[in-house]
Design a protein around this motif. Structure first.
Motif: not given
Length: 139
Positions: A93-96, A118-127
Motif C-alpha cells: 500500500t505504501a509503495i502504491g 492508474v496502475a499503482f492506485a488500483a493495485a493499492a486500492l484492491l488491497l
C-alpha cells in the motif's frame, strides 16, 4: 418415511482467497516485473551513453538502483501477500501510494505517466476493498 433431517452449515471461511486479493497479487507481480525491466532499461541507457545532456550519469545509475530495489521489494512483498501477510499488504500500500503520486507528478509536469498512476492506485486500492479487508483481518 423420511430419514433424519441434517442441517447444512456453510463453512466458516471460503477456501482460498477472494478474487480481489488474487487480482491484486497478479497486478503487483506485473508491476514488480515492470519496475525491474525499467531499472534494466535505465542501466542499459547509462551503459550505452544515451542520456539527456542535462541529466547526469549518476542520477541515471541511482534511478536504476532505486527502481531495482523497489521492484525486488515489490516481488518479495507480493509473494508474502499471496499467503495473506498483513505487513506485505501495508508495504505494498505504501509503495502504491508513493508510486501513484510519482506517476501523478509525472503526468502533471511531463504529460506522461498516467498509466503508472492508474496502475499503482488500483493495485493499492484492491488491497482495501471489503473482501480484501475481511481476508486480511482473519489472518
Amino acid at each position: 418415511m423420511s430419514g433424519p433431517v441434517r442441517e447444512v452449515t456453510p463453512p466458516r471461511e471460503e477456501p482460498g482467497r477472494p478474487a480481489v486479493v488474487t487480482a491484486a497479487v497478479v497486478l503487483w507481480a506485473v508491476l514488480g516485473v515492470l519496475l525491474l525491466v525499467t531499472a534494466v532499461l535505465f542501466a542499459i541507457a547509462t551503459a550505452v551513453g544515451i542520456a539527456d545532456p542535462a541529466t547526469g550519469v549518476g542520477s541515471l545509475v541511482l534511478t536504476a538502483i532505486v527502481l531495482a530495489l523497489v521492484g525486488v521489494g515489490t516481488l518479495v512483498a507480493t509473494r508474502a501477500l499471496a499467503g495473506g501477510s498483513r505487513p506485505a499488504r501495508a508495504a505494498l500500500t505504501a509503495i502504491g501510494v508513493v508510486l501513484a503520486v510519482a506517476g501523478l507528478v509525472q503526468l502533471t509536469f511531463l504529460g506522461v505517466g498516467g498509466v503508472y498512476f492508474v496502475a499503482f492506485a488500483a493495485a493499492a486500492l484492491l488491497l482495501h476493498l471489503p473482501a480484501a479487508r475481511a481476508f486480511f483481518s482473519a489472518r
